[in-house]
Design an enzyme around this catalytic site. Structure first.
Site, PDB file in Angstrom:
ATOM      1  N   ASN A   9      -9.474   9.557   9.759  1.00 57.03           N
ATOM      2  CA  ASN A   9      -8.011   9.626   9.730  1.00 57.03           C
ATOM      3  C   ASN A   9      -7.668  10.982   9.116  1.00 57.03           C
ATOM      4  O   ASN A   9      -7.679  11.142   7.901  1.00 57.03           O
ATOM      5  CB  ASN A   9      -7.478   8.460   8.883  1.00 57.03           C
ATOM      6  CG  ASN A   9      -5.965   8.458   8.794  1.00 57.03           C
ATOM      7  OD1 ASN A   9      -5.299   9.331   9.348  1.00 57.03           O
ATOM      8  ND2 ASN A   9      -5.429   7.476   8.092  1.00 57.03           N
ATOM      9  N   ARG A  97      -7.936   7.966  14.141  1.00 60.70           N
ATOM     10  CA  ARG A  97      -6.550   7.514  14.127  1.00 60.70           C
ATOM     11  C   ARG A  97      -5.707   8.673  14.657  1.00 60.70           C
ATOM     12  O   ARG A  97      -5.744   9.778  14.110  1.00 60.70           O
ATOM     13  CB  ARG A  97      -6.150   7.161  12.699  1.00 60.70           C
ATOM     14  CG  ARG A  97      -4.766   6.623  12.611  1.00 60.70           C
ATOM     15  CD  ARG A  97      -4.490   6.120  11.225  1.00 60.70           C
ATOM     16  NE  ARG A  97      -3.103   5.695  11.122  1.00 60.70           N
ATOM     17  CZ  ARG A  97      -2.578   5.211  10.016  1.00 60.70           C
ATOM     18  NH1 ARG A  97      -3.316   5.097   8.939  1.00 60.70           N
ATOM     19  NH2 ARG A  97      -1.327   4.844   9.978  1.00 60.70           N
ATOM     20  N   HIS A 185       2.232   2.701  12.683  1.00 63.12           N
ATOM     21  CA  HIS A 185       1.435   1.725  11.906  1.00 63.12           C
ATOM     22  C   HIS A 185       0.790   0.680  12.822  1.00 63.12           C
ATOM     23  O   HIS A 185       0.480  -0.436  12.396  1.00 63.12           O
ATOM     24  CB  HIS A 185       2.283   0.987  10.845  1.00 63.12           C
ATOM     25  CG  HIS A 185       2.781   1.877   9.751  1.00 63.12           C
ATOM     26  ND1 HIS A 185       4.056   1.794   9.261  1.00 63.12           N
ATOM     27  CD2 HIS A 185       2.168   2.848   9.045  1.00 63.12           C
ATOM     28  CE1 HIS A 185       4.231   2.699   8.299  1.00 63.12           C
ATOM     29  NE2 HIS A 185       3.078   3.351   8.155  1.00 63.12           N
ATOM     30  N   ARG A 244      10.172   9.139   2.172  1.00 59.81           N
ATOM     31  CA  ARG A 244      10.930   9.290   3.427  1.00 59.81           C
ATOM     32  C   ARG A 244      12.218   8.485   3.372  1.00 59.81           C
ATOM     33  O   ARG A 244      12.265   7.397   2.802  1.00 59.81           O
ATOM     34  CB  ARG A 244      10.083   8.834   4.618  1.00 59.81           C
ATOM     35  CG  ARG A 244       8.871   9.716   4.828  1.00 59.81           C
ATOM     36  CD  ARG A 244       8.032   9.231   5.989  1.00 59.81           C
ATOM     37  NE  ARG A 244       6.646   9.105   5.614  1.00 59.81           N
ATOM     38  CZ  ARG A 244       5.769   8.334   6.260  1.00 59.81           C
ATOM     39  NH1 ARG A 244       6.139   7.638   7.298  1.00 59.81           N
ATOM     40  NH2 ARG A 244       4.519   8.278   5.861  1.00 59.81           N
ATOM     41  N   GLU A 382      -7.172  -0.867   8.609  1.00 63.39           N
ATOM     42  CA  GLU A 382      -7.022  -0.021   9.801  1.00 63.39           C
ATOM     43  C   GLU A 382      -8.348   0.608  10.212  1.00 63.39           C
ATOM     44  O   GLU A 382      -8.609   0.814  11.398  1.00 63.39           O
ATOM     45  CB  GLU A 382      -5.975   1.076   9.525  1.00 63.39           C
ATOM     46  CG  GLU A 382      -4.557   0.517   9.405  1.00 63.39           C
ATOM     47  CD  GLU A 382      -3.656   1.330   8.514  1.00 63.39           C
ATOM     48  OE1 GLU A 382      -4.050   1.592   7.348  1.00 63.39           O
ATOM     49  OE2 GLU A 382      -2.555   1.703   8.940  1.00 63.39           O
TER      50      GLU A 382
END
Ligand code: ADP
Length: 396
Positions: A9, A97, A185, A244, A382
């Site tokens: 990732n 990813r 996600h 964010r 993940e």
């Protein structure tokens, strides 16, 4: 020699990795996992832990020719360390990813030259992330040209959203250029959806999954397919996140551009890096710090975080036509009993009741027997999802 799948990732300043020995089924615990942090910064560190969670390396990496560490040199160091330390493993696939798969990719995909070209085309859709994902793929290609690489897209899971859920109320011409709601996600949601049947017989029903980490989003899943999600065109929509902004009236952007004379880069920095929990509290982006603080600003940031979750759940339940189960995951969702309690107490009107002891103990099943809705806490994974995708796609 044993075969293993490496997952990667790659972000702007970090590379997270995990190694999964090939097995059927692949163990959900990586044999080794870790990250290289501070790429391009003054100090770059390689940190890794073993299956038991014990730190096995914490080393500063040297830059190239006395300069700073680059993505290329970081991958070089990572592979050198791997091959020296784990001589018993042969890496037979790498799963990456990749943040954006545009409208084209709804499944993990073997990376070939035409796929690389598409990834380059997606850069304008995700300029802050996609270039680093591509850099990771190129670096592995240079070092291990014969090892198949698989792109696992964060957007793929959301391709099942009905067209109406993907549309903004923008002119047709702009929509045709790909300015749509995509959602992110996806790997986390895929993991939860495949794990849920083990814990709830309502897994095939209408499920709302809250992925609450530094980045946060919620998805509505019906019959294991995404029907709506809070992240949209970019990764700043929906919930208030660590730094964010979340959903923002577009008029605010026009106002800021007009009255503050802000550049696009300044605006981007403010909305992605200086807003959210950090911006509202002025204290921290870290939920643990905010929950431990008595400052009213910290409490207000936490209140806003929960309020936005509750509002979005209401909207997603409407999109799903009801709710059978609610799942919490991500660093905050998995660990914070306070946030789960706050959210669930605001949802009692829908017949949702949590067992406070089970919630306090971070158990998997936290709703009471009289709750009309199953409430669960499931740690996401993940990395394992990527390894599983690579295994399935390549028939390993
Ligand atoms: P990322 O999106 O970077 O993968 P994570 O999923 O690791 O983020 O989530 C990070 C967030 O989880 C941080 O805000 C951190 O404070 C929060 N977190 C971790 N443990 C706890 C805890 N015990 N209580 C509250 N928040 C926690």
């Amino acid at each position: 020699m044993s075969k293993a799948i490496l997952t990667v990732n790659a972000g702007s300043s970090s590379i997270k990795f995990a190694l999964f020995p090939l097995a059927k089924p692949i163990s959900q615990k990586a044999f080794v996992s870790g990250q290289i942090d501070g790429i391009g910064a003054d100090e770059t560190k390689l940190i890794a832990k073993n299956q038991e969670g014990e730190k096995i390396v914490n080393r500063t990496l040297a830059g190239v020719d006395g300069g700073k560490v680059t993505h290329d040199s970081a991958f070089n160091d990572l592979f050198t360390w791997f091959t020296e330390t784990y001589k018993e493993f042969e890496i037979v696939a790498v799963g990456h990813r990749v943040v954006h798969g545009g409208e084209l990719y709804s499944k993990p995909t073997l990376i070939k030259p035409d796929v690389m070209k598409h990834l380059e085309d997606f850069i304008p859709l995700a300029p802050l992330h996609e270039p680093h994902n591509i850099a990771g793929i190129k670096a592995v290609l240079k070092l291990q040209p014969n090892v198949p690489q698989v792109a696992c897209f964060d957007t793929a899971f959301h391709r099942t959203q009905p067209e109406v859920a993907q549309l903004f109320g923008l002119p047709k011409k702009i929509t045709a250029e790909g300015v749509k709601r995509y959602g992110f996600h996806g790997l986390s949601y895929e993991f939860i959806v495949q794990a849920l049947p083990e814990y709830s017989h309502r897994a095939n029903g209408r499920v709302i999954v809250c992925h609450l980490g530094n980045g946060a989003s919620i998805s509505a899943v019906v019959d294991k397919q995404c029907v709506a999600t809070t992240l949209g065109f970019s990764t700043i929509d929906g919930l208030v996140m660590g730094t964010r902004v979340g959903s923002l009236d577009a008029g605010v952007i026009i106002h800021l551009l007009r009255t503050k004379n802000m550049s696009v880069d300044q605006l981007e920095k403010m909305l992605y890096k200086e807003s959210g929990l950090l911006g509202v509290s002025g204290i921290s982006q870290d939920m643990r710090t905010l929950l431990a603080s008595d400052a009213p600003e910290a409490r207000q940031a936490v209140e806003l975080f929960c309020y936005r979750i509750v509002r979005e759940i209401g909207s997603l339940v409407a999109a799903a036509g009801g709710i059978d189960a609610l799942v919490f995951t991500g660093g905050i969702g998995e660990n914070s009993r306070e946030i789960r309690r706050n959210v669930c107490e605001q949802l009692q009107w829908m017949g949702l009741h949590i067992n406070h002891d089970a919630n306090a103990a971070n158990e998997v099943f936290i709703s009471t027997g009289r709750s009309l809705i199953d409430v669960l806490v499931i740690p996401t994974n993940e990395e394992w999802m990527m390894a599983k995708h690579a295994q399935t796609l390549l028939g390993l």
